[in-house]
Scaffold this active site. Structure first.
Site, PDB file in Angstrom:
ATOM      1  N   HIS A 175       0.656  -1.112  -0.017  1.00  0.00           N
ATOM      2  CA  HIS A 175      -0.109  -0.058  -0.162  1.00  0.00           C
ATOM      3  C   HIS A 175       1.048   1.175  -0.010  1.00  0.00           C
ATOM      4  O   HIS A 175       2.188   1.108   0.505  1.00  0.00           O
ATOM      5  CB  HIS A 175      -0.909   0.119   1.203  1.00  0.00           C
ATOM      6  CG  HIS A 175      -2.134  -1.070   1.196  1.00  0.00           C
ATOM      7  ND1 HIS A 175      -2.779  -0.909   2.147  1.00  0.00           N
ATOM      8  CD2 HIS A 175      -2.288  -2.081   0.385  1.00  0.00           C
ATOM      9  CE1 HIS A 175      -3.754  -2.044   1.903  1.00  0.00           C
ATOM     10  NE2 HIS A 175      -3.509  -2.624   0.597  1.00  0.00           N
ATOM     11  N   GLU A 222       1.124   3.708   2.195  1.00  0.00           N
ATOM     12  CA  GLU A 222       1.922   4.061   3.270  1.00  0.00           C
ATOM     13  C   GLU A 222       2.866   3.277   3.537  1.00  0.00           C
ATOM     14  O   GLU A 222       3.949   3.657   4.049  1.00  0.00           O
ATOM     15  CB  GLU A 222       0.613   4.074   4.334  1.00  0.00           C
ATOM     16  CG  GLU A 222      -0.681   4.898   4.439  1.00  0.00           C
ATOM     17  CD  GLU A 222      -1.722   4.293   3.604  1.00  0.00           C
ATOM     18  OE1 GLU A 222      -1.490   3.568   2.650  1.00  0.00           O
ATOM     19  OE2 GLU A 222      -2.792   4.210   4.136  1.00  0.00           O
ATOM     20  N   CYS A 264      -5.983   1.771   5.977  1.00  0.00           N
ATOM     21  CA  CYS A 264      -6.360   0.666   6.460  1.00  0.00           C
ATOM     22  C   CYS A 264      -6.033   0.071   7.778  1.00  0.00           C
ATOM     23  O   CYS A 264      -5.175   0.563   8.072  1.00  0.00           O
ATOM     24  CB  CYS A 264      -6.408  -0.501   5.270  1.00  0.00           C
ATOM     25  SG  CYS A 264      -4.533  -1.196   5.152  1.00  0.00           S
ATOM     26  N   CYS A 278      -2.122  -0.427   7.430  1.00  0.00           N
ATOM     27  CA  CYS A 278      -1.543   0.757   7.419  1.00  0.00           C
ATOM     28  C   CYS A 278      -1.336   1.351   8.883  1.00  0.00           C
ATOM     29  O   CYS A 278      -0.619   2.063   9.211  1.00  0.00           O
ATOM     30  CB  CYS A 278      -1.801   1.337   6.057  1.00  0.00           C
ATOM     31  SG  CYS A 278      -1.367   0.774   4.585  1.00  0.00           S
TER      32      CYS A 278
HETATM   33 ZN   LIG Z   1      -3.267   0.154   3.771  1.00  0.00          ZN
END
Ligand SMILES: [Zn+2]
Length: 155
Positions: free
Chosen positions: A57, A59, A87, A90
């Site tokens: 992701h 991040e 999420c 993260c």
């Molecule tokens: Zn994430």
């Protein structure tokens, strides 16, 4: 975090540039930058398709890059700007990296763990708590996502 609204919007525009890179790879367009003392020390975009990595992701990529440039796993005194609410994974990683400030553009009602589904960043049971601000360039951050999913449905 003492950035002015103008500065925050400028950093969020940099995160949006990262989201555009994800878009070029036909990838859910989320971008992230990590800022320390007014300078970007890590950038990242969602690269799940590009790299075929489930955890890549925006991040996570930005945290990895910031860890490398700081030569430290601790990202104290940093602010993470991300276009969409982090999420669960993260949000956990933000805590592990000890990042004290998070600014995100738009909420993610389906997966968000910074206020929507869960509130991991400010959960008092966890030992790391984060200052969270939302709504910076919200319509731009949400808009690029809406365009992406609208186009994908058409295909
Ligand atoms: Zn994430």
């Amino acid at each position: 975090m003492d950035y002015t609204l103008e500065e925050k919007e400028a950093f969020m525009r940099e995160a949006l540039k990262e989201a555009e890179i994800a878009l070029e790879h036909d990838e859910i367009p989320i971008g992230c930058v990590i800022v320390k003392d007014g300078k970007i020390i890590g950038r990242g975009h969602n690269a799940r398709e590009e790299l075929q990595r489930a955890v890549m992701h925006a991040e996570i990529m930005a945290i990895e890059n910031a860890n490398l440039s700081e030569e430290s796993w601790r990202l104290l005194d940093c602010t993470l700007f991300v276009t969409i609410e982090p999420c669960v994974m993260c949000s956990g990683a933000i805590g592990l990296a000890r990042i004290p400030n998070v600014v995100y553009g738009a909420k993610n009602q389906k997966f968000g763990a910074a206020g929507s589904l869960y509130d991991i960043l400010t959960d008092e049971r966890l030992n790391h708590r984060v200052d969270v601000e939302t709504g910076i360039l919200e319509s731009d951050c949400a808009g690029i996502m809406q365009d992406f999913f609208r186009n994908r449905r058409k295909k």
